[in-house]
Design a protein around this motif. Sequence first.
Motif, PDB file in Angstrom:
ATOM      1  N   ALA A  97      -2.316  -5.584   8.323  1.00  0.00           N
ATOM      2  CA  ALA A  97      -2.507  -4.780   7.157  1.00  0.00           C
ATOM      3  C   ALA A  97      -2.073  -5.242   6.103  1.00  0.00           C
ATOM      4  O   ALA A  97      -1.071  -5.630   5.750  1.00  0.00           O
ATOM      5  CB  ALA A  97      -2.003  -3.438   7.589  1.00  0.00           C
ATOM      6  N   LEU A  98      -3.148  -5.312   5.171  1.00  0.00           N
ATOM      7  CA  LEU A  98      -2.664  -5.581   4.021  1.00  0.00           C
ATOM      8  C   LEU A  98      -2.354  -4.772   2.631  1.00  0.00           C
ATOM      9  O   LEU A  98      -3.076  -3.747   2.683  1.00  0.00           O
ATOM     10  CB  LEU A  98      -4.052  -6.703   3.269  1.00  0.00           C
ATOM     11  CG  LEU A  98      -4.070  -6.925   1.582  1.00  0.00           C
ATOM     12  CD1 LEU A  98      -3.036  -8.175   1.510  1.00  0.00           C
ATOM     13  CD2 LEU A  98      -5.102  -7.030   1.023  1.00  0.00           C
ATOM     14  N   ILE A  99      -1.093  -4.952   2.216  1.00  0.00           N
ATOM     15  CA  ILE A  99      -0.798  -3.954   1.083  1.00  0.00           C
ATOM     16  C   ILE A  99      -1.575  -4.351  -0.009  1.00  0.00           C
ATOM     17  O   ILE A  99      -1.193  -5.256  -0.752  1.00  0.00           O
ATOM     18  CB  ILE A  99       0.804  -3.842   0.868  1.00  0.00           C
ATOM     19  CG1 ILE A  99       1.395  -3.678   2.567  1.00  0.00           C
ATOM     20  CG2 ILE A  99       1.300  -3.003   0.163  1.00  0.00           C
ATOM     21  CD1 ILE A  99       1.116  -2.330   3.128  1.00  0.00           C
ATOM     22  N   ARG A 100      -2.389  -3.463  -0.904  1.00  0.00           N
ATOM     23  CA  ARG A 100      -3.130  -3.806  -1.801  1.00  0.00           C
ATOM     24  C   ARG A 100      -2.360  -3.094  -3.045  1.00  0.00           C
ATOM     25  O   ARG A 100      -2.443  -3.603  -3.862  1.00  0.00           O
ATOM     26  CB  ARG A 100      -4.452  -3.078  -1.774  1.00  0.00           C
ATOM     27  CG  ARG A 100      -5.560  -4.155  -1.239  1.00  0.00           C
ATOM     28  CD  ARG A 100      -6.862  -3.759  -1.782  1.00  0.00           C
ATOM     29  NE  ARG A 100      -7.950  -4.627  -1.025  1.00  0.00           N
ATOM     30  CZ  ARG A 100      -8.341  -5.641  -1.610  1.00  0.00           C
ATOM     31  NH1 ARG A 100      -7.803  -6.058  -2.590  1.00  0.00           N
ATOM     32  NH2 ARG A 100      -9.058  -6.403  -1.224  1.00  0.00           N
ATOM     33  N   GLY A 101      -1.691  -2.076  -2.854  1.00  0.00           N
ATOM     34  CA  GLY A 101      -0.719  -1.411  -3.935  1.00  0.00           C
ATOM     35  C   GLY A 101       0.196  -0.396  -3.403  1.00  0.00           C
ATOM     36  O   GLY A 101       0.120   0.103  -2.194  1.00  0.00           O
TER      37      GLY A 101
ATOM     38  N   ALA B  94      10.712   0.811   0.378  1.00  0.00           N
ATOM     39  CA  ALA B  94      11.094  -0.070   1.273  1.00  0.00           C
ATOM     40  C   ALA B  94      10.874  -1.596   0.907  1.00  0.00           C
ATOM     41  O   ALA B  94      11.422  -2.578   1.651  1.00  0.00           O
ATOM     42  CB  ALA B  94      10.228  -0.037   2.723  1.00  0.00           C
ATOM     43  N   GLY B  95      10.595  -2.059  -0.258  1.00  0.00           N
ATOM     44  CA  GLY B  95      10.550  -3.015  -0.884  1.00  0.00           C
ATOM     45  C   GLY B  95       8.887  -3.910  -0.676  1.00  0.00           C
ATOM     46  O   GLY B  95       8.816  -4.799  -0.988  1.00  0.00           O
ATOM     47  N   LEU B  96       7.824  -3.094  -0.264  1.00  0.00           N
ATOM     48  CA  LEU B  96       6.736  -3.546   0.102  1.00  0.00           C
ATOM     49  C   LEU B  96       6.052  -3.915  -1.218  1.00  0.00           C
ATOM     50  O   LEU B  96       6.211  -2.924  -2.231  1.00  0.00           O
ATOM     51  CB  LEU B  96       5.833  -2.723   0.975  1.00  0.00           C
ATOM     52  CG  LEU B  96       6.145  -2.639   2.405  1.00  0.00           C
ATOM     53  CD1 LEU B  96       5.233  -1.615   3.168  1.00  0.00           C
ATOM     54  CD2 LEU B  96       5.770  -3.886   3.218  1.00  0.00           C
ATOM     55  N   GLN B  97       5.221  -4.782  -1.390  1.00  0.00           N
ATOM     56  CA  GLN B  97       4.664  -5.186  -2.556  1.00  0.00           C
ATOM     57  C   GLN B  97       2.970  -5.687  -2.288  1.00  0.00           C
ATOM     58  O   GLN B  97       2.742  -5.848  -1.244  1.00  0.00           O
ATOM     59  CB  GLN B  97       5.276  -6.437  -3.283  1.00  0.00           C
ATOM     60  CG  GLN B  97       6.746  -6.094  -3.663  1.00  0.00           C
ATOM     61  CD  GLN B  97       7.519  -7.604  -4.303  1.00  0.00           C
ATOM     62  OE1 GLN B  97       6.749  -8.377  -4.275  1.00  0.00           O
ATOM     63  NE2 GLN B  97       8.675  -7.371  -4.612  1.00  0.00           N
ATOM     64  N   PRO B  98       2.383  -5.206  -3.487  1.00  0.00           N
ATOM     65  CA  PRO B  98       0.901  -5.910  -3.240  1.00  0.00           C
ATOM     66  C   PRO B  98       0.801  -7.234  -2.755  1.00  0.00           C
ATOM     67  O   PRO B  98       1.805  -8.005  -3.336  1.00  0.00           O
ATOM     68  CB  PRO B  98       0.373  -5.850  -4.566  1.00  0.00           C
ATOM     69  CG  PRO B  98       1.259  -4.562  -5.597  1.00  0.00           C
ATOM     70  CD  PRO B  98       2.656  -4.919  -4.598  1.00  0.00           C
TER      71      PRO B  98
END
Length: 78
Positions: A35-39, A49-53
């Motif tokens: 799953a791509l994190i777009r934003g 949690a530190g997720l980034q685009p």
Amino acid sequence: IIDSGTVRRGFIGAQVADINPDVIKEFDLKTESGALIRGVVAGQPAANAGLQPGDVVTKIDGKSIASGTQLRNWVASK
């Protein structure tokens, strides 16, 4: 439901996308699944949690995540 009287769904606070050939090219990804994190939304769980685009989620709790749809469903069930 017992605690609040209403159904409460999990919330990640991120825009999530399925990975497809266009996304692989756009983000120069090395994987075809996940799953791509777009934003991310500042101050929400994904950001905290530190997720980034551009990040790709491939596992949660040791279980493989094959798509953005699967990630959204997993989060919503929590």
